[in-house]
Design a protein around this motif. Structure first.
Motif, PDB file in Angstrom:
ATOM      1  N   PRO A   1     -17.131 -46.513   1.668  1.00 45.20           N
ATOM      2  CA  PRO A   1     -16.024 -46.126   0.594  1.00 45.20           C
ATOM      3  C   PRO A   1     -16.926 -45.921  -0.731  1.00 45.20           C
ATOM      4  O   PRO A   1     -17.597 -46.411  -1.039  1.00 45.20           O
ATOM      5  CB  PRO A   1     -15.209 -47.285   0.768  1.00 45.20           C
ATOM      6  N   GLY A   2     -16.152 -44.855  -1.239  1.00 48.46           N
ATOM      7  CA  GLY A   2     -16.579 -44.501  -2.591  1.00 48.46           C
ATOM      8  C   GLY A   2     -16.753 -42.958  -2.819  1.00 48.46           C
ATOM      9  O   GLY A   2     -16.400 -42.441  -4.147  1.00 48.46           O
ATOM     10  N   PHE A   3     -16.945 -42.141  -1.911  1.00 53.31           N
ATOM     11  CA  PHE A   3     -17.171 -40.829  -2.117  1.00 53.31           C
ATOM     12  C   PHE A   3     -16.878 -39.957  -0.913  1.00 53.31           C
ATOM     13  O   PHE A   3     -17.097 -40.509   0.383  1.00 53.31           O
ATOM     14  CB  PHE A   3     -18.807 -40.448  -2.344  1.00 53.31           C
ATOM     15  N   GLY A   4     -16.412 -38.880  -1.250  1.00 58.21           N
ATOM     16  CA  GLY A   4     -16.146 -37.670  -0.095  1.00 58.21           C
ATOM     17  C   GLY A   4     -17.604 -37.118   0.273  1.00 58.21           C
ATOM     18  O   GLY A   4     -18.411 -37.244  -0.353  1.00 58.21           O
ATOM     19  N   GLY A   5     -17.296 -36.150   1.457  1.00 56.61           N
ATOM     20  CA  GLY A   5     -18.345 -35.534   1.709  1.00 56.61           C
ATOM     21  C   GLY A   5     -19.371 -36.274   2.701  1.00 56.61           C
ATOM     22  O   GLY A   5     -20.637 -35.688   2.732  1.00 56.61           O
TER      23      GLY A   5
ATOM     24  N   MET B   1      -9.830 -45.831  -6.880  1.00 54.99           N
ATOM     25  CA  MET B   1     -11.153 -46.629  -6.884  1.00 54.99           C
ATOM     26  C   MET B   1     -11.362 -46.957  -8.204  1.00 54.99           C
ATOM     27  O   MET B   1     -11.035 -46.343  -9.273  1.00 54.99           O
ATOM     28  CB  MET B   1     -12.445 -45.430  -6.666  1.00 54.99           C
TER      29      MET B   1
ATOM     30  N   MET C   1      -8.939 -49.192  -2.981  1.00 52.51           N
ATOM     31  CA  MET C   1     -10.601 -49.358  -3.210  1.00 52.51           C
ATOM     32  C   MET C   1     -10.704 -50.251  -4.522  1.00 52.51           C
ATOM     33  O   MET C   1     -11.274 -49.717  -5.163  1.00 52.51           O
ATOM     34  CB  MET C   1     -11.327 -48.384  -2.840  1.00 52.51           C
TER      35      MET C   1
ATOM     36  N   SER D   1      -7.100 -36.708   2.199  1.00 51.69           N
ATOM     37  CA  SER D   1      -7.362 -37.388   1.059  1.00 51.69           C
ATOM     38  C   SER D   1      -7.364 -36.385  -0.107  1.00 51.69           C
ATOM     39  O   SER D   1      -8.048 -35.112   0.001  1.00 51.69           O
ATOM     40  CB  SER D   1      -8.890 -37.885   1.331  1.00 51.69           C
TER      41      SER D   1
ATOM     42  N   ASP E   1      -6.922 -41.785  -3.122  1.00 50.90           N
ATOM     43  CA  ASP E   1      -7.968 -42.749  -3.130  1.00 50.90           C
ATOM     44  C   ASP E   1      -8.264 -43.414  -4.379  1.00 50.90           C
ATOM     45  O   ASP E   1      -8.774 -42.873  -5.310  1.00 50.90           O
ATOM     46  CB  ASP E   1      -9.061 -41.779  -2.644  1.00 50.90           C
TER      47      ASP E   1
ATOM     48  N   ASP F   1     -10.929 -42.749   8.458  1.00 52.63           N
ATOM     49  CA  ASP F   1     -11.045 -42.271   7.110  1.00 52.63           C
ATOM     50  C   ASP F   1     -12.714 -41.968   6.753  1.00 52.63           C
ATOM     51  O   ASP F   1     -13.401 -42.935   6.903  1.00 52.63           O
ATOM     52  CB  ASP F   1     -10.369 -42.911   6.178  1.00 52.63           C
ATOM     53  N   GLY F   2     -13.244 -40.491   6.706  1.00 53.48           N
ATOM     54  CA  GLY F   2     -14.673 -40.703   6.276  1.00 53.48           C
ATOM     55  C   GLY F   2     -15.350 -39.625   7.289  1.00 53.48           C
ATOM     56  O   GLY F   2     -15.479 -40.091   8.521  1.00 53.48           O
ATOM     57  N   GLY F   3     -15.743 -38.642   6.843  1.00 53.49           N
ATOM     58  CA  GLY F   3     -16.518 -37.488   7.673  1.00 53.49           C
ATOM     59  C   GLY F   3     -15.565 -36.947   8.850  1.00 53.49           C
ATOM     60  O   GLY F   3     -16.250 -36.413   9.674  1.00 53.49           O
TER      61      GLY F   3
ATOM     62  N   GLY G   1     -10.702 -35.013   3.860  1.00 53.42           N
ATOM     63  CA  GLY G   1     -10.882 -34.626   2.607  1.00 53.42           C
ATOM     64  C   GLY G   1     -11.514 -33.189   2.607  1.00 53.42           C
ATOM     65  O   GLY G   1     -11.063 -32.244   2.285  1.00 53.42           O
ATOM     66  N   SER G   2     -12.719 -33.552   2.468  1.00 56.90           N
ATOM     67  CA  SER G   2     -13.769 -32.197   2.407  1.00 56.90           C
ATOM     68  C   SER G   2     -13.545 -31.130   3.714  1.00 56.90           C
ATOM     69  O   SER G   2     -13.746 -30.084   3.179  1.00 56.90           O
ATOM     70  CB  SER G   2     -15.363 -32.730   2.744  1.00 56.90           C
TER      71      SER G   2
HETATM   72  O1  LIG Z   1     -12.081 -42.661   1.169  1.00 57.98           O
HETATM   73  C1  LIG Z   1     -13.000 -41.939   1.251  1.00 57.98           C
HETATM   74  C2  LIG Z   1     -14.200 -42.815   0.570  1.00 57.98           C
HETATM   75  O2  LIG Z   1     -13.894 -43.941   0.052  1.00 57.98           O
HETATM   76  C3  LIG Z   1     -13.265 -40.733   1.624  1.00 57.98           C
HETATM   77  O3  LIG Z   1     -13.506 -40.807   3.168  1.00 57.98           O
HETATM   78  C4  LIG Z   1     -12.136 -39.673   1.522  1.00 57.98           C
HETATM   79  O4  LIG Z   1     -11.244 -40.410   1.796  1.00 57.98           O
HETATM   80  C5  LIG Z   1     -12.328 -38.436   2.616  1.00 57.98           C
HETATM   81  O5  LIG Z   1     -13.606 -37.930   2.476  1.00 57.98           O
HETATM   82  P1  LIG Z   1     -14.284 -36.988   3.412  1.00 57.98           P
HETATM   83  O6  LIG Z   1     -15.357 -37.824   4.013  1.00 57.98           O
HETATM   84  O7  LIG Z   1     -13.132 -36.657   4.311  1.00 57.98           O
HETATM   85  O8  LIG Z   1     -14.980 -35.687   2.437  1.00 57.98           O
END
Ligand SMILES: O=C(CO)[C@@H](O)[C@H](O)COP(=O)(O)O
Length: 229
Positions: free
Chosen positions: A145-149, A41, A72, A12, A39, A179-181, A201-202
């Motif tokens: 959804p909305g934020f990374g990390g 948004m 999104m 991401s 991503d 997707d996410g964490g 992403g992070s």
């Molecule tokens: O799509 C989203 C949030 O909407 C995130 O999940 C990013 O796509 C990746 O974020 P990390 O959790 O890998 O930092």
């Protein structure tokens, strides 16, 4: 065929420096990623605002990697052709973002792109059981959804497994994406549950040893988990 079994690592670009997105894409390609996730948004469907088709199109010239647009946004129908024209080969539609999901998915395919559906944590797998025949990918969100990390929601693993079983009941190839964490500490659980396409992403951008080491680590851990499953 059912679930595509290749492990794919998809970054991401959300954590990237937005003033250097082209350079970030070049570095991600060097790091060995399989595709790029944008991503998208709109500040309405999710409480954050990122970029649109013009930004994505500007990065198209710096790489031959595939682009996926994670939409999104509300009312995605009105933007399908714009994201395809921007160079996205795969559009991911949130099941929650359109009143007529089957029609929206068909419109993406008619526009010449592959299509996936994303499910927010609260949305059950049954929301897509009547459209799987149209899908190239099922994205199980492991954060809201909305934020990374954000922290990985491990209770989504049962839904990942349900998506895996649902996809395997069809003869065409379908990716199971999460997707996410996603990181070195969560990838084993996600892959053991059935995920094969991993969006991160992070954990990639903040890895102390750099992008290539981060991508290799996630890929190796996912491969080990897949063999054990
Ligand atoms: O799509 C989203 C949030 O909407 C995130 O999940 C990013 O796509 C990746 O974020 P990390 O959790 O890998 O930092």
């Amino acid at each position: 065929m059912g679930v595509k079994q290749n492990i794919l690592v998809i970054p991401s670009v959300l954590p990237a420096d937005f003033s250097q997105l082209g350079n970030a894409v070049v570095e991600l390609e060097k790091a060995g990623v399989d595709r790029i996730q944008w991503d998208v948004m709109d500040g309405v469907f999710v409480p954050n605002l990122t970029f649109g088709p013009d930004t994505i199109a500007s990065a198209r010239k710096v790489t031959t990697l595939g682009f996926e647009a994670h939409l999104m946004i509300v009312d995605p129908d009105q933007y399908i052709e714009k994201y395809v024209a921007a160079g996205c080969e795969l559009l991911i539609i949130h099941a929650e973002s359109t009143r007529h999901l089957h029609r929206t998915l068909g419109r993406v395919r008619q526009a010449g792109a592959k299509v996936g559906v994303a499910l927010n944590p609260a949305t059950p797998i049954c929301a897509i059981e009547n459209v799987v025949d149209l899908l190239d990918l099922i994205l199980i969100m492991t954060v809201n959804p909305g934020f990374g990390g954000q922290a990985y929601i491990s209770t989504m693993e049962s839904k990942i497994s349900s998506a895996y079983e649902l996809a395997n009941s069809f003869s065409h190839e379908i990716e199971i994406e999460v997707d996410g964490g996603i990181s070195s500490s969560t990838v084993e659980g996600a892959v053991s549950a059935g995920a094969r396409t991993l969006v991160a992403g992070s954990s990639l951008f903040k890895h102390p040893d750099g992008l290539e080491a981060a991508v290799t680590e996630i890929r190796n851990l996912a491969g080990q988990a897949k063999r054990k499953a």
